[in-house]
Every structure is written in C-alpha cells, then in structure tokens.
Design a protein around this motif. Structure first.
Motif, PDB file in Angstrom:
ATOM      1  N   UNK A  18      31.510  25.988  44.703  1.00 39.64           N
ATOM      2  CA  UNK A  18      32.461  25.439  43.729  1.00 39.64           C
ATOM      3  C   UNK A  18      33.854  25.976  44.024  1.00 39.64           C
ATOM      4  N   UNK A  19      34.784  25.072  44.340  1.00 41.72           N
ATOM      5  CA  UNK A  19      36.161  25.461  44.651  1.00 41.72           C
ATOM      6  C   UNK A  19      37.113  25.063  43.532  1.00 41.72           C
ATOM      7  N   UNK A  20      38.248  25.743  43.495  1.00 42.58           N
ATOM      8  CA  UNK A  20      39.352  25.330  42.622  1.00 42.58           C
ATOM      9  C   UNK A  20      40.167  24.296  43.397  1.00 42.58           C
ATOM     10  N   UNK A  21      40.326  23.117  42.801  1.00 44.18           N
ATOM     11  CA  UNK A  21      40.976  22.003  43.495  1.00 44.18           C
ATOM     12  C   UNK A  21      42.099  21.431  42.641  1.00 44.18           C
ATOM     13  N   UNK A  52      45.305  16.295  41.487  1.00 44.00           N
ATOM     14  CA  UNK A  52      46.172  15.207  41.951  1.00 44.00           C
ATOM     15  C   UNK A  52      46.174  15.033  43.469  1.00 44.00           C
ATOM     16  N   UNK A  53      45.910  16.110  44.209  1.00 40.70           N
ATOM     17  CA  UNK A  53      46.016  16.025  45.664  1.00 40.70           C
ATOM     18  C   UNK A  53      44.713  16.328  46.398  1.00 40.70           C
ATOM     19  N   UNK A  54      43.765  16.951  45.707  1.00 40.97           N
ATOM     20  CA  UNK A  54      42.521  17.338  46.352  1.00 40.97           C
ATOM     21  C   UNK A  54      42.625  18.615  47.163  1.00 40.97           C
ATOM     22  N   UNK A  55      43.776  19.287  47.073  1.00 40.25           N
ATOM     23  CA  UNK A  55      43.980  20.532  47.818  1.00 40.25           C
ATOM     24  C   UNK A  55      43.201  21.673  47.184  1.00 40.25           C
TER      25      UNK A  55
END
Length: 286
Positions: free
Chosen positions: A138-141, A144-147
């Motif tokens: 699980x990542x912090x994304x 709005x950009x998917x970064x």
C-alpha cells in the motif's frame, strides 16, 4: 498432565499462522529474519533486535500488544502481525499500530527527517482486499497525478488464501500447513520441527497454549466485571459472580474505571459545550 504423545498430537494441529505458534517461532531472531527476508524481498536484511508480544502502554488511551517488533541494520522498525479471523477493521488496526510505533519508539527531540522507516506487515488467513493476490503493498499516492510519495511508512498485507506460486506464497502456504521441509526457509522448518517433533518443544508449546487460554479467560472475566461495575453493580456482588477475581482486584478495577469514566464524561460534556458555542456563535453572525 498430558503425556508426550498427547502433547505431540495437540501441537501437530498447530501451524505458524496460529498466534501462539507464531509467537514461539518469532522468538528466534534468525527465524524472524529469514521470514522477513522473504516477505520484504530483501535477501540480505539483518535483524539486530526483535521482541514478541511487545506491550505498548498508552497513558489515557488504548494500549496495544504487537506480535513481533524488529529493528534492522538500517534502524528501520518492522512490525509483523498475524491474524486468522476476519472480524475487525484490520486496516485501521494497522494504522493504530503504526501511530503507536511512531509515538513510542521515536526519541524525543528527533528531527522529522531522522524518523526511521516503519514497515507494518499484516499476515492473514484471508485475502484482505479480495483482489486475488498473495501480497499487497500500500503506497501513498497523489490522487490527481498517480505519483507515489514517500514518508517512510510501508504497509504490506500478505495472506495464506492465495497461492501465486511465488516464494512469498510458498512461505505463506507453510504458515497455513506447517509440515515438511523447504530449502528456501530451512530455519523456519527446523524450528517448527522442534516444537512438533521433540518432547521439550511440545511441552513448551502446550504450556504456552494453556497460559494463553488462561489469560484470555482472565481478560474476559475482567471485561465482564467492568461491564457490571459500569452498570452500577456493587463490588461485593461482582466478586461473588466472578470468583476467579479477588475482591481487592475488583475494588481496584472499580477505582480505575470510575476515574476513566469521569474523564470520558467531562470530555464529552466539554465537547458538547464547544459544539453548542460554535452553533450559537454562527447564529449571531447571521
């Protein structure tokens, strides 16, 4: 007292995914290191410190017991939890554990940039997200950009329900059915055999299970006593109803709970007053 054959038959039914079995497995630092190397896909990871059933006390708040807490050679903190039953909001449990780790393990006065990385590994017998994967990172994304943006926290969910034929899945299948040998995690297998195939190991495991059951019963009785006290039942009647708890213990429990309930009551009163004041102020400004 159980005979060795009875103990052996009982322990043979246990697996690494069982809480008490995992606890004894992870007491061996090399075994913990071997399991974490596979799950984190870090074959050279070194565990320099580890503890099982680490109790984190929160004064005035909910405390927590961590199944396994480790520190690696980079001083990252790794918490590993095992869960068989899908009976709670486990993502919030992970969140709560992480916040406690940040609060308790981080030195006072430390700059934010010096905060250690924290890995929370949640191992379950069920597929937490029902996406047919053995492991989920699980990542912090940025929505709005998917970064992907990093802040040093890592949430990892692993399960024994899905077998994708990876090394991680192989380990998870062994968690679910802990028999036989596997050259990919020999230390884990060897420790399982110690508990399942030796007189000493079986005796240790059976004693732990008995202690665990007794503690669970004690905690259930304490919760029952707390509910009675909260509903106005006297200390004497509670003591007669739950003879496994002494009157002195129940009296002390009553004193602690009265203080906590009073604090909760006034906290709620002040909160309600603040809400009313905000509503009143908003009316005045209209």
């Amino acid at each position: 007292m159980q005979t060795y054959e009875e103990q052996k038959a009982f322990v043979s039914k246990l697996n690494v995914i069982d809480d008490v079995f995992f606890q004894k497995m992870a007491e061996d630092r090399e075994v913990a290191e071997e399991m974490l190397r596979i799950i984190l896909e870090k074959p050279k990871l070194k565990v320099i410190d580890s503890k099982v059933q680490r109790f984190l006390r929160n004064i005035g708040a909910h405390s927590v017991v961590l199944d396994l807490i480790c520190e690696d050679e980079n001083h990252s903190i790794i918490n590993c939890e095992v869960q068989k039953e899908d009976d709670d909001d486990h993502q919030r449990r992970v969140r709560f554990n992480r916040s406690n780790i940040d609060t308790i393990f981080v030195e006072k006065g430390l700059d934010y940039k010096e905060l250690p990385d924290v890995y929370i590994i949640f191992i379950s017998k069920f597929d937490t997200f029902c996406e047919n994967r053995t492991i989920y990172h699980i990542d912090r994304v940025i929505k709005e950009t998917g970064t992907v943006v990093e802040n040093g926290t890592h949430e990892i969910y692993v399960n024994t329900a899905i077998d994708d034929k990876s090394d991680i899945a192989e380990l998870m299948q062994y968690f679910k059915k802990s028999v036989g040998q596997n050259p990919k995690f020999p230390k884990t297998c060897h420790r399982v055999d110690y508990f399942k195939k030796t007189r000493e190991g079986a005796s240790i495991m059976c004693k732990l299970v008995e202690d665990y059951a007794a503690e669970k019963l004690k905690q259930a009785n304490i919760q029952t006593a707390t509910n009675f006290l909260k509903n106005g039942v006297s200390v004497d009647i509670v003591a007669k109803s739950i003879p496994s708890l002494t009157r002195d213990f129940i009296l002390e429990l009553s004193k602690r709970n009265i203080k906590r309930w009073r604090e909760e009551y006034y906290s709620q009163v002040f909160s309600d007053c603040n809400i009313q004041n905000r509503l009143y102020s908003s009316k005045l400004t209209k």
